[in-house]
Design an enzyme around this catalytic site. Structure first.
Site, PDB file in Angstrom:
ATOM      1  N   GLU A 123       1.918  -0.171  -4.709  1.00 26.62           N
ATOM      2  CA  GLU A 123       0.865   0.755  -5.135  1.00 26.62           C
ATOM      3  C   GLU A 123       1.461   2.150  -5.209  1.00 26.62           C
ATOM      4  OE1 GLU A 123      -3.279   2.946  -3.902  1.00 26.62           O
ATOM      5  OE2 GLU A 123      -1.824   2.357  -2.410  1.00 26.62           O
TER       6      GLU A 123
ATOM      7  N   ASP B  24       0.842  -1.191   0.000  1.00 24.07           N
ATOM      8  CA  ASP B  24       0.000   0.000   0.000  1.00 24.07           C
ATOM      9  C   ASP B  24       0.885   1.252   0.000  1.00 24.07           C
ATOM     10  OD1 ASP B  24      -2.889   0.862   0.462  1.00 24.07           O
ATOM     11  OD2 ASP B  24      -1.929   1.891   2.138  1.00 24.07           O
TER      12      ASP B  24
HETATM   13  C1  GLC Z   1      -4.247   3.037  -0.535  1.00 26.15           C
HETATM   14  C2  GLC Z   1      -5.458   2.152  -0.497  1.00 26.15           C
HETATM   15  C3  GLC Z   1      -6.635   2.989  -0.074  1.00 26.15           C
HETATM   16  C4  GLC Z   1      -6.361   3.561   1.281  1.00 26.15           C
HETATM   17  C5  GLC Z   1      -5.039   4.320   1.306  1.00 26.15           C
HETATM   18  C6  GLC Z   1      -4.588   4.599   2.706  1.00 26.15           C
HETATM   19  O1  GLC Z   1      -4.363   4.023  -1.498  1.00 26.15           O
HETATM   20  O2  GLC Z   1      -5.654   1.538  -1.726  1.00 26.15           O
HETATM   21  O3  GLC Z   1      -7.813   2.229  -0.071  1.00 26.15           O
HETATM   22  O4  GLC Z   1      -7.406   4.414   1.644  1.00 26.15           O
HETATM   23  O5  GLC Z   1      -4.011   3.574   0.721  1.00 26.15           O
HETATM   24  O6  GLC Z   1      -4.194   3.421   3.347  1.00 26.15           O
END
Ligand code: GLC
Ligand code: MG
Length: 563
Positions: free
Chosen positions: A280, A221
């Site tokens: 991500e 994440d």
């Molecule tokens: C990432 C996740 C999202 C979350 C954010 C904070 O972007 O995909 O769903 O709100 O991180 O953890």
């Protein structure tokens, strides 16, 4: 280790150690997948009970990625974690998790965990200790800073100008310490200080703990925010329409020493072969994603999510991705996830009157996601063409949506997180209780059971495409090159890889189109192998090829005599 492994039985995986390049990953948002105990919230047993939908007799995907199932106060849909190495009892027991890994492996599917290592919940014991005083064992595990001063009313001023992605300042004052702590997201999600060696060690221990339980990889994440500039300087400002956009994010993300940290993390994961990691990318560009991609680390780029339903828009997205990634870095293919509008709704909304054609666009976009170069990530429900659901503000489960304003634009993510409809029965086969979030209005006709019985459904189309992809090496590892069709509403590209060459042709218009196919090479002919429609059109001898509206076809170069 699973019982199977203990008994010396290797899981029946279709692909080897490079499965994460060649295979297909399916994202499960566990709260909304299947509820086994009637509390209205999806859980691990529910998921285990529905693994056959994903396994070899169903979609036949290679891995499932689980959005967080860890203990969490649930302020950010589970992305606010209070214990990174346990299972939230809401989803089931530790034993049920181990069973999930076992049952997934038994069906030839790997399990990818969502690791949220940038921040914790404010209810995590590390933060509880850290916030209590400046002298506890975890005192410097988070980003604490003294106030920059006080305002006229005597209130402490934040240390710098950073703002939260979820709106408002990125700093919250803690009177017990007389200091502010930093949070890129909610105040209930304090950012860890990854520059503290004890923090890095604790995080890598989390990684080791999941590997020891037999998981096969991780989605990281917001990994490009782990490191901030060591001095936490204010960001420069610029013009922009939101508080976030009015800053140049020089110091609060994308720091130059991130690759070294990633290498240390990857070394832990590489203790055994065949494990995937995908980062991500948080608010980055395609070029930024490519720059952080390494031989064994994928990075999501969001280029494809920005495109309207148009052949030229996808062609230019492919061009940009190919320029950024080049031949040596492997991209991902993402058309939807739990933070984005669902792909059929999003794409149909860009076509005048497109809502009526949503299923056709769902199928054509399935062809795109399963035939472009890169590892496809499918989001649960896309395979039945689920759309965004109009969730009234009072029922929203997205905290950021609650303080949307002119200075903070936000799309309510509740709309793409609604429960999966399995049957036409009340509760949609998802729950016997009251679902945690409302179903879509079309659940009686749009569900797994009814689409399974219909050869022309979106689901049937996904199954056919996935089957063909699984036996077509060039779709798994081939280079991609765009083909000129002479028509602005048709996208075509070739994939040249370790098997026969493949050509994908997609008509983006409602009216269809006739194009001339490129030459498949001497002695060869293009043979249609799969497409959006069950009956495949045949190229005429002159290679003239007539596509119906929103039709996508995958053709394979075949020796002439084989016909
Ligand atoms: C990432 C996740 C999202 C979350 C954010 C904070 O972007 O995909 O769903 O709100 O991180 O953890
Ligand atoms: Mg439940």
């Amino acid at each position: 280790m699973t019982d199977r492994q203990r008994a010396g039985m290797p899981p029946p995986f279709r692909l080897g150690a490079d499965w994460w390049r060649r295979g297909v990953v399916y994202q499960v948002y566990p709260r909304s997948f299947a509820d086994s105990d009637g509390d209205g919230v999806g859980d691990l047993t529910g998921l285990i009970d529905h693994l056959d939908h994903l396994g070899p007799d169903g979609l036949a995907v290679d891995a499932i990625w689980l959005s967080p199932v860890y203990p969490s106060p649930g302020r950010d849909g589970g992305y606010d974690i209070s214990d990174h190495t346990a299972i939230d009892p809401l989803f089931g027991s530790e034993a049920q998790f181990d069973r999930l890994v076992e049952e997934a492996h038994r069906r030839g599917m790997r399990v990818v965990m969502d690791l949220v290592l940038n921040h914790t919940s404010d209810e995590h014991r590390w933060f509880v200790d850290s916030a209590a005083s400046r002298s506890g064992a975890h005192a410097d595990w988070y980003l604490w800073r003294d106030p920059a001063g006080v305002d006229r009313a005597g209130r402490p001023l934040p240390p710098n100008d950073w703002v939260s992605w979820f709106g408002g300042p990125a700093w919250t004052y803690e009177p017990r310490r007389g200091q502010f702590y930093h949070h890129t997201f909610l105040a209930a999600q304090p950012d860890l200080d990854w520059r503290q060696p004890a923090v890095e060690k604790a995080q890598l221990d989390v990684v080791r703990a999941w590997l020891a339980r037999g998981v096969d990889g991780f989605r990281l994440d917001v990994f490009n925010v782990y490191l901030k500039h060591p001095d936490l300087p204010s960001n420069p400002t610029r013009r922009g329409s939101t508080a976030w956009d009015r800053q140049v994010h020089l110091y609060d993300l994308d720091q130059p020493d991130l690759p070294e940290l990633l290498a240390r993390f990857r070394a832990v994961v590489d203790a055994a072969p065949g494990r995937m990691t995908v980062g991500e990318m948080f608010v980055g560009t395609t070029e930024g994603a490519a720059a952080l991609t390494t031989e064994r680390h994928l990075v999501f780029d969001w280029e494809l999510l920005t495109r309207p339903w148009s052949a030229s828009a996808f062609a230019s997205a492919i061009r940009r991705r190919e320029r950024a990634f080049g031949p040596d870095r492997w991209p991902t293919v993402v058309l939807s996830n739990h933070d984005q509008p669902r792909q059929a709704s999003r794409l149909a909304a860009t076509v005048p009157g497109g809502e009526a054609d949503r299923d056709a666009i769902a199928k054509a976009s399935a062809v795109l996601s399963l035939t472009m170069r890169g590892t496809p990530f499918l989001y649960y429900g896309e395979e039945i063409g689920m759309g965004d659901v109009d969730v009234p503000p009072a029922e929203s489960v997205d905290p950021a949506a609650r303080h949307a304003s002119a200075d903070f634009h936000w799309w309510d993510r509740s709309q793409s997180r609604t429960p999966m409809p399995w049957t036409a029965a009340p509760g949609a086969g998802f729950t016997t209780g009251r679902p945690w979030l409302r179903f879509g209005p079309d659940t009686r006709v749009r569900n797994v059971a009814s689409e399974s019985a219909d050869e022309d459904s979106v689901l049937a189309c996904y199954r056919r495409l996935l089957r063909v992809r699984a036996v077509t090496p060039s779709l798994q590892d081939g280079a991609i090159s765009l083909v000129r069709t002479g028509r602005p509403d048709v996208l075509a590209y070739r994939r040249r890889g370790s098997g026969p060459e493949v050509l994908t042709v997609i008509a983006f218009g409602r009216a269809g189109a006739t194009v001339t196919l490129p030459s498949p090479g001497t002695g060869r002919t293009w043979r249609p192998v799969v497409g959006t429609h069950r009956d495949l059109p045949d190229p005429t001898p002159g290679r003239s090829f007539a596509l119906r509206g929103y039709e996508g076809v995958v053709l394979e170069a075949t020796p002439r005599r084989a016909r």
